[in-house]
Design an enzyme around this catalytic site. Structure first.
Site, PDB file in Angstrom:
ATOM      1  N   LYS A 165      55.919  78.739  11.522  1.00 53.41           N
ATOM      2  CA  LYS A 165      54.981  78.353  10.461  1.00 53.41           C
ATOM      3  C   LYS A 165      54.271  79.538   9.808  1.00 53.41           C
ATOM      4  CE  LYS A 165      53.779  73.674  12.035  1.00 53.41           C
ATOM      5  NZ  LYS A 165      52.636  72.774  12.251  1.00 53.41           N
ATOM      6  N   ASP A 205      49.882  69.119   6.544  1.00 56.33           N
ATOM      7  CA  ASP A 205      49.135  68.548   7.675  1.00 56.33           C
ATOM      8  C   ASP A 205      47.808  67.930   7.224  1.00 56.33           C
ATOM      9  OD1 ASP A 205      50.874  68.841   9.785  1.00 56.33           O
ATOM     10  OD2 ASP A 205      50.158  70.837  10.329  1.00 56.33           O
TER      11      ASP A 205
HETATM   12  P1  NAP Z   1      46.039  75.684  19.390  1.00 52.40           P
HETATM   13  O1  NAP Z   1      46.056  76.506  18.139  1.00 52.40           O
HETATM   14  O2  NAP Z   1      46.664  76.216  20.614  1.00 52.40           O
HETATM   15  O3  NAP Z   1      44.473  75.369  19.708  1.00 52.40           O
HETATM   16  C1  NAP Z   1      44.129  74.678  20.872  1.00 52.40           C
HETATM   17  C2  NAP Z   1      42.641  74.286  20.812  1.00 52.40           C
HETATM   18  O4  NAP Z   1      42.363  73.470  21.975  1.00 52.40           O
HETATM   19  C3  NAP Z   1      41.672  75.462  20.850  1.00 52.40           C
HETATM   20  O5  NAP Z   1      40.545  75.164  20.085  1.00 52.40           O
HETATM   21  C4  NAP Z   1      41.322  75.519  22.361  1.00 52.40           C
HETATM   22  O6  NAP Z   1      40.068  76.120  22.616  1.00 52.40           O
HETATM   23  C5  NAP Z   1      41.247  74.049  22.670  1.00 52.40           C
HETATM   24  N1  NAP Z   1      41.374  73.766  24.103  1.00 52.40           N
HETATM   25  C6  NAP Z   1      42.486  73.891  24.881  1.00 52.40           C
HETATM   26  N2  NAP Z   1      42.194  73.517  26.142  1.00 52.40           N
HETATM   27  C7  NAP Z   1      40.877  73.159  26.164  1.00 52.40           C
HETATM   28  C8  NAP Z   1      39.991  72.678  27.168  1.00 52.40           C
HETATM   29  N3  NAP Z   1      40.406  72.483  28.430  1.00 52.40           N
HETATM   30  N4  NAP Z   1      38.714  72.362  26.826  1.00 52.40           N
HETATM   31  C9  NAP Z   1      38.292  72.530  25.550  1.00 52.40           C
HETATM   32  N5  NAP Z   1      39.065  72.995  24.560  1.00 52.40           N
HETATM   33  C10 NAP Z   1      40.354  73.304  24.860  1.00 52.40           C
HETATM   34  O7  NAP Z   1      46.686  74.267  19.155  1.00 52.40           O
HETATM   35  P2  NAP Z   1      46.803  73.455  17.764  1.00 52.40           P
HETATM   36  O8  NAP Z   1      48.053  73.832  17.076  1.00 52.40           O
HETATM   37  O9  NAP Z   1      45.519  73.599  17.033  1.00 52.40           O
HETATM   38  O10 NAP Z   1      47.014  71.955  18.287  1.00 52.40           O
HETATM   39  C11 NAP Z   1      45.978  71.263  18.956  1.00 52.40           C
HETATM   40  C12 NAP Z   1      46.425  69.835  19.279  1.00 52.40           C
HETATM   41  O11 NAP Z   1      46.619  69.102  18.070  1.00 52.40           O
HETATM   42  C13 NAP Z   1      47.759  69.770  20.039  1.00 52.40           C
HETATM   43  O12 NAP Z   1      47.630  68.793  21.053  1.00 52.40           O
HETATM   44  C14 NAP Z   1      48.747  69.321  18.986  1.00 52.40           C
HETATM   45  O13 NAP Z   1      49.827  68.577  19.527  1.00 52.40           O
HETATM   46  C15 NAP Z   1      47.872  68.436  18.123  1.00 52.40           C
HETATM   47  N6  NAP Z   1      48.378  68.291  16.734  1.00 52.40           N
HETATM   48  C16 NAP Z   1      48.699  67.038  16.295  1.00 52.40           C
HETATM   49  C17 NAP Z   1      49.142  66.860  15.005  1.00 52.40           C
HETATM   50  C18 NAP Z   1      49.469  65.476  14.512  1.00 52.40           C
HETATM   51  O14 NAP Z   1      50.230  65.358  13.560  1.00 52.40           O
HETATM   52  N7  NAP Z   1      48.884  64.438  15.083  1.00 52.40           N
HETATM   53  C19 NAP Z   1      49.291  67.972  14.152  1.00 52.40           C
HETATM   54  C20 NAP Z   1      48.943  69.237  14.632  1.00 52.40           C
HETATM   55  C21 NAP Z   1      48.495  69.388  15.934  1.00 52.40           C
HETATM   56  P3  NAP Z   1      39.957  77.702  22.921  1.00 52.40           P
HETATM   57  O15 NAP Z   1      39.916  78.371  21.602  1.00 52.40           O
HETATM   58  O16 NAP Z   1      38.695  77.817  23.691  1.00 52.40           O
HETATM   59  O17 NAP Z   1      41.176  78.091  23.728  1.00 52.40           O
END
Ligand code: NAP
Length: 274
Positions: free
Chosen positions: A66, A102
Protein backbone atom coordinates in the site's frame (compact mmCIF):
# COMPACT_ATOMS: atom_id res chain seq x y z
CA UNK A 1 -12.84 -8.20 -24.59
CA UNK A 2 -12.77 -9.39 -20.98
CA UNK A 3 -12.04 -6.57 -18.52
CA UNK A 4 -9.36 -7.89 -16.20
CA UNK A 5 -8.72 -6.70 -12.63
CA UNK A 6 -6.75 -7.95 -9.63
CA UNK A 7 -5.82 -7.71 -6.00
CA UNK A 8 -2.08 -7.72 -5.34
CA UNK A 9 -0.31 -8.38 -2.03
CA UNK A 10 2.15 -10.70 -0.38
CA UNK A 11 0.80 -13.07 0.84
CA UNK A 12 -2.56 -12.81 -0.91
CA UNK A 13 -4.31 -16.17 -0.47
CA UNK A 14 -6.36 -14.93 2.53
CA UNK A 15 -7.93 -12.01 0.65
CA UNK A 16 -11.73 -11.90 0.51
CA UNK A 17 -11.68 -9.37 -2.33
CA UNK A 18 -11.98 -12.02 -5.11
CA UNK A 19 -15.18 -13.27 -3.47
CA UNK A 20 -16.62 -9.75 -3.21
CA UNK A 21 -15.76 -8.65 -6.75
CA UNK A 22 -16.48 -12.08 -8.22
CA UNK A 23 -19.98 -11.95 -6.73
CA UNK A 24 -20.62 -8.53 -8.28
CA UNK A 25 -19.18 -9.51 -11.70
CA UNK A 26 -21.58 -12.46 -11.78
CA UNK A 27 -24.56 -10.50 -10.45
CA UNK A 28 -24.15 -7.82 -13.12
CA UNK A 29 -23.41 -10.25 -15.97
CA UNK A 30 -20.13 -8.48 -16.71
CA UNK A 31 -17.49 -9.92 -19.03
CA UNK A 32 -14.80 -9.43 -16.44
CA UNK A 33 -12.35 -11.13 -14.12
CA UNK A 34 -10.78 -10.37 -10.74
CA UNK A 35 -7.78 -12.43 -9.73
CA UNK A 36 -5.51 -12.56 -6.69
CA UNK A 37 -1.88 -12.13 -7.70
CA UNK A 38 0.95 -12.64 -5.25
CA UNK A 39 3.38 -9.76 -5.85
CA UNK A 40 6.47 -9.07 -3.77
CA UNK A 41 7.50 -5.39 -3.52
CA UNK A 42 10.42 -6.02 -5.89
CA UNK A 43 8.05 -7.30 -8.57
CA UNK A 44 5.83 -4.18 -8.53
CA UNK A 45 7.45 -2.44 -11.55
CA UNK A 46 6.73 -5.49 -13.73
CA UNK A 47 3.09 -5.52 -12.56
CA UNK A 48 2.79 -1.78 -13.32
CA UNK A 49 4.19 -2.40 -16.81
CA UNK A 50 1.35 -4.88 -17.39
CA UNK A 51 -1.15 -2.28 -16.10
CA UNK A 52 0.22 0.41 -18.41
CA UNK A 53 0.10 -1.94 -21.38
CA UNK A 54 -3.68 -2.17 -21.01
CA UNK A 55 -3.77 -5.76 -19.78
CA UNK A 56 -5.75 -4.72 -16.66
CA UNK A 57 -8.32 -2.00 -15.95
CA UNK A 58 -6.96 -1.73 -12.42
CA UNK A 59 -7.00 -3.50 -9.12
CA UNK A 60 -6.73 -3.46 -5.37
CA UNK A 61 -3.56 -3.27 -3.33
CA UNK A 62 -3.03 -4.80 0.08
CA UNK A 63 -0.25 -5.45 2.61
CA UNK A 64 2.72 -4.87 2.14
CA UNK A 65 2.27 -2.87 -1.07
CA UNK A 66 0.00 0.00 0.00
CA UNK A 67 2.96 2.38 0.48
CA UNK A 68 5.41 1.09 -2.18
CA UNK A 69 2.88 1.71 -5.00
CA UNK A 70 2.98 5.48 -4.37
CA UNK A 71 6.28 5.85 -6.22
CA UNK A 72 4.95 4.00 -9.29
CA UNK A 73 1.58 5.77 -9.72
CA UNK A 74 1.29 8.62 -12.23
CA UNK A 75 -1.03 10.42 -9.83
CA UNK A 76 -2.25 9.81 -6.29
CA UNK A 77 -5.48 11.21 -4.90
CA UNK A 78 -4.76 13.83 -2.18
CA UNK A 79 -6.84 11.92 0.38
CA UNK A 80 -4.79 8.78 -0.26
CA UNK A 81 -1.69 10.89 0.33
CA UNK A 82 -3.12 12.11 3.65
CA UNK A 83 -3.98 8.52 4.62
CA UNK A 84 -0.51 7.42 3.52
CA UNK A 85 -1.72 4.34 1.64
CA UNK A 86 -3.08 3.46 -1.81
CA UNK A 87 -5.50 0.53 -1.92
CA UNK A 88 -7.06 1.01 -5.36
CA UNK A 89 -5.42 1.45 -8.78
CA UNK A 90 -7.23 2.65 -11.88
CA UNK A 91 -5.55 2.46 -15.32
CA UNK A 92 -6.55 5.05 -17.93
CA UNK A 93 -4.60 4.85 -21.19
CA UNK A 94 -1.00 4.29 -20.12
CA UNK A 95 -1.44 6.16 -16.82
CA UNK A 96 -2.10 4.60 -13.42
CA UNK A 97 -3.99 6.56 -10.77
CA UNK A 98 -3.95 5.64 -7.07
CA UNK A 99 -6.77 6.08 -4.55
CA UNK A 100 -7.65 5.05 -1.01
CA UNK A 101 -11.21 3.85 -0.58
CA UNK A 102 -11.00 2.77 3.09
CA UNK A 103 -12.47 6.04 4.34
CA UNK A 104 -15.37 5.66 1.88
CA UNK A 105 -15.86 2.10 3.12
CA UNK A 106 -16.09 3.33 6.69
CA UNK A 107 -18.63 6.00 5.73
CA UNK A 108 -20.66 3.69 3.48
CA UNK A 109 -20.89 1.08 6.22
CA UNK A 110 -22.15 3.52 8.86
CA UNK A 111 -24.52 5.21 6.38
CA UNK A 112 -26.07 1.82 5.59
CA UNK A 113 -26.18 0.39 9.12
CA UNK A 114 -26.80 3.56 11.15
CA UNK A 115 -28.46 6.10 8.81
CA UNK A 116 -28.09 9.69 9.99
CA UNK A 117 -25.19 8.82 12.33
CA UNK A 118 -23.18 11.91 11.44
CA UNK A 119 -26.04 14.43 11.62
CA UNK A 120 -25.18 16.84 14.42
CA UNK A 121 -22.20 14.73 15.48
CA UNK A 122 -19.88 17.16 17.26
CA UNK A 123 -17.42 14.99 19.13
CA UNK A 124 -15.98 11.50 18.65
CA UNK A 125 -13.38 9.25 20.23
CA UNK A 126 -11.03 7.29 17.96
CA UNK A 127 -9.00 4.50 19.57
CA UNK A 128 -5.72 3.72 17.83
CA UNK A 129 -3.19 5.67 15.78
CA UNK A 130 -2.01 3.07 13.25
CA UNK A 131 -2.62 2.85 9.50
CA UNK A 132 -6.38 2.36 9.70
CA UNK A 133 -6.80 5.29 12.06
CA UNK A 134 -5.69 7.74 9.36
CA UNK A 135 -8.53 6.66 7.05
CA UNK A 136 -11.05 7.13 9.87
CA UNK A 137 -9.72 10.60 10.68
CA UNK A 138 -10.10 11.55 7.00
CA UNK A 139 -13.65 10.13 6.99
CA UNK A 140 -14.67 12.07 10.09
CA UNK A 141 -13.10 15.24 8.69
CA UNK A 142 -15.05 14.74 5.43
CA UNK A 143 -18.25 14.64 7.53
CA UNK A 144 -17.33 17.80 9.40
CA UNK A 145 -17.04 16.27 12.87
CA UNK A 146 -15.84 19.22 14.95
CA UNK A 147 -13.62 17.44 17.44
CA UNK A 148 -12.01 14.01 17.40
CA UNK A 149 -10.24 12.81 20.54
CA UNK A 150 -7.45 10.45 19.47
CA UNK A 151 -6.39 7.90 22.10
CA UNK A 152 -3.57 5.43 21.58
CA UNK A 153 -1.69 3.01 23.81
CA UNK A 154 1.56 4.63 22.64
CA UNK A 155 0.70 8.26 23.33
CA UNK A 156 3.47 9.75 21.15
CA UNK A 157 1.99 8.17 18.03
CA UNK A 158 -1.39 9.79 18.70
CA UNK A 159 0.28 13.14 19.25
CA UNK A 160 2.22 12.88 15.97
CA UNK A 161 -0.85 11.78 14.00
CA UNK A 162 -3.11 14.45 15.50
CA UNK A 163 -0.59 17.10 14.50
CA UNK A 164 -0.92 16.16 10.82
CA UNK A 165 -4.71 16.72 10.98
CA UNK A 166 -4.79 20.19 12.54
CA UNK A 167 -6.98 21.53 15.35
CA UNK A 168 -9.99 19.22 14.93
CA UNK A 169 -8.01 16.13 16.05
CA UNK A 170 -6.73 16.24 19.62
CA UNK A 171 -4.48 13.57 21.11
CA UNK A 172 -5.49 12.61 24.63
CA UNK A 173 -4.10 10.12 27.15
CA UNK A 174 -5.69 6.65 27.12
CA UNK A 175 -6.97 7.05 30.68
CA UNK A 176 -9.04 10.13 29.81
CA UNK A 177 -11.64 8.00 27.99
CA UNK A 178 -14.07 8.19 30.94
CA UNK A 179 -13.78 11.96 31.13
CA UNK A 180 -14.26 12.44 27.36
CA UNK A 181 -17.03 9.85 26.97
CA UNK A 182 -20.04 11.93 28.12
CA UNK A 183 -19.57 14.30 25.13
CA UNK A 184 -18.80 11.60 22.54
CA UNK A 185 -21.51 10.65 20.05
CA UNK A 186 -19.26 8.09 18.38
CA UNK A 187 -16.50 5.69 19.43
CA UNK A 188 -14.40 4.00 16.74
CA UNK A 189 -11.98 1.21 17.54
CA UNK A 190 -9.19 1.23 14.94
CA UNK A 191 -6.79 -0.86 17.07
CA UNK A 192 -6.36 -4.58 16.55
CA UNK A 193 -7.76 -5.23 20.05
CA UNK A 194 -10.72 -7.59 19.75
CA UNK A 195 -8.89 -10.07 17.54
CA UNK A 196 -7.68 -13.41 18.88
CA UNK A 197 -9.71 -13.12 22.10
CA UNK A 198 -8.09 -9.82 23.15
CA UNK A 199 -10.17 -7.10 24.75
CA UNK A 200 -9.96 -3.70 26.43
CA UNK A 201 -10.02 -3.84 30.21
CA UNK A 202 -10.36 -0.19 31.04
CA UNK A 203 -12.91 1.60 28.83
CA UNK A 204 -15.80 3.12 30.77
CA UNK A 205 -18.49 2.70 28.11
CA UNK A 206 -21.07 3.39 30.84
CA UNK A 207 -20.03 7.07 30.66
CA UNK A 208 -21.13 7.39 27.01
CA UNK A 209 -24.45 9.09 26.23
CA UNK A 210 -27.27 6.60 25.57
CA UNK A 211 -27.45 7.86 21.97
CA UNK A 212 -23.79 7.05 21.25
CA UNK A 213 -22.75 4.75 18.42
CA UNK A 214 -19.87 2.31 18.92
CA UNK A 215 -18.16 0.80 15.88
CA UNK A 216 -15.20 -1.51 15.44
CA UNK A 217 -12.90 -2.01 12.45
CA UNK A 218 -12.07 -5.51 13.66
CA UNK A 219 -14.50 -7.96 12.04
CA UNK A 220 -13.11 -11.31 13.23
CA UNK A 221 -14.99 -11.97 15.42
CA UNK A 222 -17.92 -10.10 13.94
CA UNK A 223 -19.09 -9.03 17.38
CA UNK A 224 -15.97 -8.02 19.29
CA UNK A 225 -16.01 -7.83 23.11
CA UNK A 226 -16.22 -4.01 22.73
CA UNK A 227 -19.35 -4.25 20.58
CA UNK A 228 -20.88 -6.89 22.83
CA UNK A 229 -20.41 -4.68 25.89
CA UNK A 230 -21.80 -1.64 24.09
CA UNK A 231 -24.82 -3.60 22.89
CA UNK A 232 -25.45 -4.91 26.43
CA UNK A 233 -25.51 -1.28 27.60
CA UNK A 234 -28.17 -0.47 25.01
CA UNK A 235 -25.85 1.53 22.74
CA UNK A 236 -26.02 1.36 18.94
CA UNK A 237 -23.27 -0.76 17.40
CA UNK A 238 -21.96 -1.39 13.88
CA UNK A 239 -19.44 -4.14 13.10
CA UNK A 240 -16.44 -3.78 10.78
CA UNK A 241 -17.37 -6.25 8.05
CA UNK A 242 -19.39 -3.65 6.16
CA UNK A 243 -16.33 -1.40 5.86
CA UNK A 244 -14.50 -4.18 4.02
CA UNK A 245 -17.47 -4.63 1.67
CA UNK A 246 -18.13 -0.92 1.06
CA UNK A 247 -14.47 -0.03 0.40
CA UNK A 248 -14.69 -2.29 -2.67
CA UNK A 249 -17.47 -0.24 -4.35
CA UNK A 250 -15.51 2.70 -5.86
CA UNK A 251 -12.90 0.45 -7.50
CA UNK A 252 -15.50 -1.83 -9.05
CA UNK A 253 -17.38 1.19 -10.39
CA UNK A 254 -14.21 2.69 -11.91
CA UNK A 255 -13.14 -0.56 -13.63
CA UNK A 256 -16.48 -1.93 -14.81
CA UNK A 257 -18.69 1.18 -15.04
CA UNK A 258 -21.40 -0.17 -12.75
CA UNK A 259 -21.94 0.88 -9.14
CA UNK A 260 -22.50 -2.33 -7.15
CA UNK A 261 -24.43 -2.65 -3.89
CA UNK A 262 -23.62 -4.27 -0.57
CA UNK A 263 -26.54 -6.66 -0.27
CA UNK A 264 -27.48 -9.05 2.57
CA UNK A 265 -26.52 -11.95 0.24
CA UNK A 266 -23.01 -10.57 -0.33
CA UNK A 267 -22.59 -9.95 3.39
CA UNK A 268 -23.72 -13.50 4.17
CA UNK A 269 -21.33 -14.98 1.57
CA UNK A 270 -18.35 -13.16 3.08
CA UNK A 271 -19.51 -13.78 6.65
CA UNK A 272 -19.50 -17.51 5.90
CA UNK A 273 -15.73 -17.30 5.29
CA UNK A 274 -14.86 -15.62 8.62
P1 NAP B 1 -1.55 -1.06 12.78
O1 NAP B 1 -1.10 0.04 11.87
O2 NAP B 1 -0.61 -2.15 13.11
O3 NAP B 1 -2.01 -0.34 14.17
C1 NAP B 1 -2.41 -1.12 15.25
C2 NAP B 1 -3.03 -0.22 16.33
O4 NAP B 1 -3.54 -1.09 17.38
C3 NAP B 1 -2.06 0.75 16.99
O5 NAP B 1 -2.73 1.93 17.32
C4 NAP B 1 -1.65 -0.04 18.26
O6 NAP B 1 -1.21 0.80 19.31
C5 NAP B 1 -2.98 -0.65 18.63
N1 NAP B 1 -2.84 -1.81 19.52
C6 NAP B 1 -2.33 -3.04 19.22
N2 NAP B 1 -2.39 -3.82 20.31
C7 NAP B 1 -2.94 -3.08 21.32
C8 NAP B 1 -3.26 -3.33 22.68
N3 NAP B 1 -3.04 -4.53 23.24
N4 NAP B 1 -3.86 -2.35 23.41
C9 NAP B 1 -4.11 -1.15 22.85
N5 NAP B 1 -3.81 -0.84 21.58
C10 NAP B 1 -3.23 -1.80 20.81
O7 NAP B 1 -2.85 -1.76 12.24
P2 NAP B 1 -3.98 -1.13 11.27
O8 NAP B 1 -3.61 -1.36 9.86
O9 NAP B 1 -4.25 0.27 11.71
O10 NAP B 1 -5.23 -2.08 11.57
C11 NAP B 1 -5.87 -2.07 12.83
C12 NAP B 1 -7.07 -3.03 12.82
O11 NAP B 1 -8.06 -2.55 11.91
C13 NAP B 1 -6.71 -4.45 12.36
O12 NAP B 1 -7.39 -5.36 13.20
C14 NAP B 1 -7.27 -4.51 10.95
O13 NAP B 1 -7.65 -5.82 10.57
C15 NAP B 1 -8.48 -3.61 11.07
N6 NAP B 1 -8.91 -3.04 9.78
C16 NAP B 1 -10.17 -3.33 9.33
C17 NAP B 1 -10.62 -2.79 8.15
C18 NAP B 1 -12.01 -3.09 7.67
O14 NAP B 1 -12.26 -2.98 6.47
N7 NAP B 1 -12.94 -3.42 8.55
C19 NAP B 1 -9.77 -1.96 7.38
C20 NAP B 1 -8.49 -1.68 7.88
C21 NAP B 1 -8.07 -2.23 9.07
P3 NAP B 1 0.35 1.14 19.49
O15 NAP B 1 0.63 2.28 18.59
O16 NAP B 1 0.47 1.48 20.93
O17 NAP B 1 1.14 -0.09 19.11
Amino acid sequence: MTTKTFVIGHPIAHSRSPLIHGTWIKAHGIDGSYEAIDVEPGALPALFARLRSGEFAGGNVTIPLKEPVFALCDSVDPLATTIGAVNTLVARGSKVHGFNTDFMGFLGNLDQRAPGWSTGLEEAIVLGAGGASRAILVALRERGVKKVNLLNRTADKATALARTFGDSVVAAPWDTFGALAPRAGLVVNTTSVGMHGSQFSDLALTKLPKSALVTDLVYVPLETPLLAEARALGLKTVDGLGMLLHQAIPGFEAWFGVRPAVTPDLRAAVEATL
